[in-house]
Scaffold this motif. Structure first.
Motif, PDB file in Angstrom:
ATOM      1  N   GLN A 122     -58.331 -19.348   8.903  1.00 27.62           N
ATOM      2  CA  GLN A 122     -57.481 -18.373   9.023  1.00 27.62           C
ATOM      3  C   GLN A 122     -55.885 -19.118   9.144  1.00 27.62           C
ATOM      4  O   GLN A 122     -55.241 -18.485   8.574  1.00 27.62           O
ATOM      5  N   GLU A 123     -55.972 -20.230   9.538  1.00 30.94           N
ATOM      6  CA  GLU A 123     -54.769 -20.938   9.570  1.00 30.94           C
ATOM      7  C   GLU A 123     -54.192 -20.962   8.216  1.00 30.94           C
ATOM      8  O   GLU A 123     -53.072 -20.942   7.764  1.00 30.94           O
ATOM      9  N   LYS A 124     -55.075 -21.399   7.293  1.00 32.91           N
ATOM     10  CA  LYS A 124     -54.687 -21.576   5.723  1.00 32.91           C
ATOM     11  C   LYS A 124     -54.346 -20.142   5.144  1.00 32.91           C
ATOM     12  O   LYS A 124     -53.315 -20.003   4.470  1.00 32.91           O
ATOM     13  N   ILE A 125     -55.049 -19.006   5.375  1.00 33.81           N
ATOM     14  CA  ILE A 125     -54.789 -17.984   5.219  1.00 33.81           C
ATOM     15  C   ILE A 125     -53.316 -17.491   5.676  1.00 33.81           C
ATOM     16  O   ILE A 125     -52.693 -16.736   5.151  1.00 33.81           O
ATOM     17  N   ARG A 126     -53.287 -17.745   6.714  1.00 35.74           N
ATOM     18  CA  ARG A 126     -51.868 -17.116   7.424  1.00 35.74           C
ATOM     19  C   ARG A 126     -50.739 -17.839   6.742  1.00 35.74           C
ATOM     20  O   ARG A 126     -49.595 -17.065   6.332  1.00 35.74           O
ATOM     21  N   ARG A 127     -50.694 -19.127   6.612  1.00 40.87           N
ATOM     22  CA  ARG A 127     -49.549 -19.876   5.933  1.00 40.87           C
ATOM     23  C   ARG A 127     -49.625 -19.250   4.301  1.00 40.87           C
ATOM     24  O   ARG A 127     -48.203 -19.032   3.996  1.00 40.87           O
ATOM     25  N   TYR A 128     -50.694 -18.972   3.536  1.00 39.34           N
ATOM     26  CA  TYR A 128     -50.511 -18.446   2.273  1.00 39.34           C
ATOM     27  C   TYR A 128     -49.911 -17.046   2.289  1.00 39.34           C
ATOM     28  O   TYR A 128     -49.114 -16.716   1.410  1.00 39.34           O
ATOM     29  N   LYS A 129     -50.480 -16.256   3.224  1.00 45.65           N
ATOM     30  CA  LYS A 129     -50.175 -14.890   3.334  1.00 45.65           C
ATOM     31  C   LYS A 129     -48.660 -14.889   3.556  1.00 45.65           C
ATOM     32  O   LYS A 129     -47.844 -13.894   3.065  1.00 45.65           O
ATOM     33  N   GLU A 130     -48.059 -15.609   4.351  1.00 46.38           N
ATOM     34  CA  GLU A 130     -46.792 -15.557   4.893  1.00 46.38           C
ATOM     35  C   GLU A 130     -45.905 -16.254   3.493  1.00 46.38           C
ATOM     36  O   GLU A 130     -44.737 -15.565   3.154  1.00 46.38           O
ATOM     37  N   ARG A 131     -46.380 -17.163   2.774  1.00 45.02           N
ATOM     38  CA  ARG A 131     -45.741 -17.608   1.826  1.00 45.02           C
ATOM     39  C   ARG A 131     -45.685 -16.513   0.552  1.00 45.02           C
ATOM     40  O   ARG A 131     -44.694 -16.303  -0.095  1.00 45.02           O
TER      41      ARG A 131
END
Length: 229
Positions: A122-131
């Motif tokens: 989820q942490e990678k997803i969160r950063r990706y989604k925000e970007r």
């Protein structure tokens, strides 16, 4: 469907000849429309299977079950985004698909929820989604069998291969070596909630997602086509 770029421009004709050709082609378009409607009706009549596994996802607000992903609605569409836990971002083709997703409240009005699911944490997803600037609900299935059980991730060490509903032997006889696709597949799975029970009703992979790409379907109306070559 022919996705090759148009090598030559259409013939230039007078308006009457164009109208005659257009009317002739309209007959075939109507045949296709009726066939597509019949296929959609047949798809809705497919049997469904109860989901027995208690899958656990990680969302922005913590852990969630498959039933939680419905957000209280009866239908759920899961877009399996190709995002391996070792990668730093999702694949470009899936990114293209996600950008084509329309106004979600139109689905909500029809008692349907759409979410994204990847195997990345989820942490990678969160950063990706925000970007990417996305506001679509995006969950991690990291550590669960969800993607494997619905054959959006192919790994014989986890579950027997089923590549677009073919066994490995069937796929290799029809197409060729399976590993040219890699381990992750673009896919969509559909679920229905009836009371406390959740059912899997439909899945499609790769070219089966083509109808969801509005830009390609717009370009199919043009003489230059999709210009993918």
């Amino acid at each position: 469907m022919d996705t090759e770029p148009q090598s030559e421009l259409p013939r230039v004709v007078g308006r009457e000849e164009w109208l005659a050709a257009r009317r002739e082609f309209l007959v075939r378009e109507k045949e296709f429309t009726h066939a597509r409607e019949a296929l959609s009706a047949e798809r809705r009549r497919l049997p469904m299977v109860r989901v027995e596994e208690d899958y656990v996802f990680e969302g922005p607000d913590g852990k969630a079950s498959l039933a939680d992903l419905f957000e209280g609605r009866r239908q759920l569409i899961v877009h399996h985004v190709m995002f391996d836990p070792e990668w730093e971002e999702g694949c470009p083709s899936c990114r293209f698909q996600i950008r084509e997703i329309g106004y979600l409240p139109h689905l909500h009005e029809r008692d349907t929820t759409l979410v994204l699911v990847s195997r990345a944490p989820q942490e990678k997803i969160r950063r990706y989604k925000e970007r990417m600037g996305w506001d679509i609900p995006y969950y991690s299935s990291y550590g669960s069998r969800f993607n494997y059980d619905f054959h959006a991730t192919l790994d014989e060490s986890v579950t027997p291969l089923l590549i677009n509903f073919r066994t490995r032997e069937e796929h290799e006889a029809a197409v060729g070596p399976w590993d040219i696709w890699g381990h992750e597949l673009p896919a969509v799975s559909v679920f229905l909630r009836d009371g406390e029970e959740v059912y899997h009703t439909y899945s499609t992979f790769s070219r089966g997602l083509d109808i969801l790409l509005a830009v390609h379907n717009y370009l199919d109306l043009t003489p230059l086509g999709r210009q993918l070559g």
